[in-house]
Design a protein around this motif. Structure first.
Motif, short mmCIF file in Angstrom:
data_model
loop_
_atom_site.label_atom_id
_atom_site.label_comp_id
_atom_site.label_asym_id
_atom_site.label_seq_id
_atom_site.Cartn_x
_atom_site.Cartn_y
_atom_site.Cartn_z
N VAL A 114 15.73 34.26 12.78
CA VAL A 114 15.30 34.49 14.17
C VAL A 114 16.18 33.76 15.17
CG1 VAL A 114 12.92 34.95 13.53
CG2 VAL A 114 13.63 32.60 14.03
N GLU A 115 16.93 32.80 14.72
CA GLU A 115 17.84 32.08 15.62
C GLU A 115 19.25 32.67 15.59
OE1 GLU A 115 20.23 27.83 15.93
OE2 GLU A 115 18.38 27.93 14.74
N ALA A 167 20.55 35.57 14.05
CA ALA A 167 20.80 37.00 14.24
C ALA A 167 20.97 37.34 15.73
CB ALA A 167 19.69 37.83 13.60
N PRO A 168 20.06 36.90 16.61
CA PRO A 168 20.28 37.16 18.04
C PRO A 168 21.51 36.45 18.58
CG PRO A 168 17.99 36.57 17.61
CD PRO A 168 18.75 36.28 16.35
N ARG A 169 21.82 35.28 18.04
CA ARG A 169 23.00 34.55 18.52
C ARG A 169 24.28 35.31 18.18
NH1 ARG A 169 25.45 28.72 16.70
NH2 ARG A 169 27.01 28.62 18.37
N LYS A 204 28.68 40.20 22.22
CA LYS A 204 28.81 40.57 23.63
C LYS A 204 29.97 39.81 24.28
CE LYS A 204 23.90 41.65 24.40
NZ LYS A 204 22.67 41.28 25.13
N SER A 224 20.20 38.43 8.70
CA SER A 224 19.48 39.54 9.34
C SER A 224 18.05 39.18 9.70
CB SER A 224 19.50 40.78 8.44
OG SER A 224 18.89 40.50 7.19
N THR A 266 25.55 45.48 18.74
CA THR A 266 24.77 45.20 17.53
C THR A 266 25.55 45.59 16.29
OG1 THR A 266 22.69 45.52 18.73
CG2 THR A 266 22.61 45.65 16.33
N VAL A 278 24.57 38.52 18.02
CA VAL A 278 24.65 39.61 18.99
C VAL A 278 25.22 39.10 20.31
CG1 VAL A 278 23.33 41.28 20.35
CG2 VAL A 278 22.78 40.93 17.93
N GLU A 279 24.78 37.93 20.75
CA GLU A 279 25.28 37.37 22.00
C GLU A 279 26.77 37.06 21.90
OE1 GLU A 279 23.63 37.17 24.92
OE2 GLU A 279 22.17 38.32 23.77
#
Length: 238
Positions: free
Chosen positions: A90-91, A93-95, A101, A87, A72, A97-98
């Motif tokens: 909703v689409e 920000a998580p992408r 990874k 930030s 993160t 993070v992925e």
């Protein structure tokens, strides 16, 4: 209004929590210290926590939380680096993070057996820095120039700010995502960390972990010293 996108400095922000290990036996310390350092890196960047849990006595939830905090942090730093405002998206920000990874999942390193010098144990780690920032530099600049041209032509005049930011960030994220599938690396460098022994525990300092972190992902922009004014120079955090 015409928005001009620039790249900002990427910052490395580390937790101040010292990472502890369980008691070492008097024999086989070289192997135990090597295993501890290797498992610490593996847990933080590769999300492989089994050895770290065995070496430190940490529980699964704590190990997974440590990894999530690390990726993160990278996602937030990449957002800052490229001047993105996602930030609350909703689409995207998580992408991000992925993708973080995926990037850290390509970490390459080789942990050497610990050695003793003047009654102090050290572990050397050979690290191949992930070079995705330089790898994508030219493509990102080309994308920014094209995007700014579209802005000047009025393509986004009817966009609200959130939709405009989403549109811009999507292109940057696409570039990073594609590049992470064929990662490039800078020349390997060796990071030496000190094993600190305290009572029955041992650990490495936060400063030494920070050295590892700084080596995992290259932020060296020396090859782009004469980049155009669209591009901001990179500076490492002090």
């Amino acid at each position: 209004m015409i928005y001009k996108k620039t790249r900002n400095s990427i910052l490395v922000i580390l937790s101040l929590i010292l990472l502890l290990c369980t008691a070492a036996c008097t024999d086989q310390r070289e192997t135990r210290y090597q295993t501890y350092v290797d498992s610490l890196i593996t847990a933080n960047y590769l999300n492989a926590c089994e050895e770290y849990i065995r070496a430190t006595g940490a529980n699964q939830d704590d190990a997974e939380a440590m990894y999530l905090q690390n990726v993160t942090r990278l996602a937030e730093n990449l957002e800052s680096y490229y001047g993105l405002e996602i930030s609350s998206d909703v689409e995207l920000a998580p992408r991000m993070v992925e993708i973080s990874k995926k990037i850290y999942g390509k970490a390459r390193f080789n942990t050497k057996e610990a050695f003793k010098d003047n009654n102090i144990y050290y572990v050397d780690i050979e690290i191949y820095p992930i070079d995705i920032l330089n790898q994508t530099h030219d493509e990102v600049l080309e994308y920014i120039e094209d995007f700014n041209s579209r802005v000047e032509k009025g393509e986004f005049n009817n966009y609200v700010k959130e939709d405009y930011e989403h549109e811009f960030a999507s292109g940057i994220i696409d570039i990073l995502d594609e590049a992470s599938d064929s990662m490039e690396y800078a020349d390997p460098e060796t990071v030496r960390v000190r094993i600190i022994q305290s009572d029955s525990n041992f650990y490495i300092s936060n400063d030494d972990f920070r050295k590892i972190d700084m080596a995992i992902l290259s932020t060296d922009a020396s090859k782009y010293e004469e980049a155009s004014s669209t591009d901001a120079s990179l500076t490492d955090a002090e």
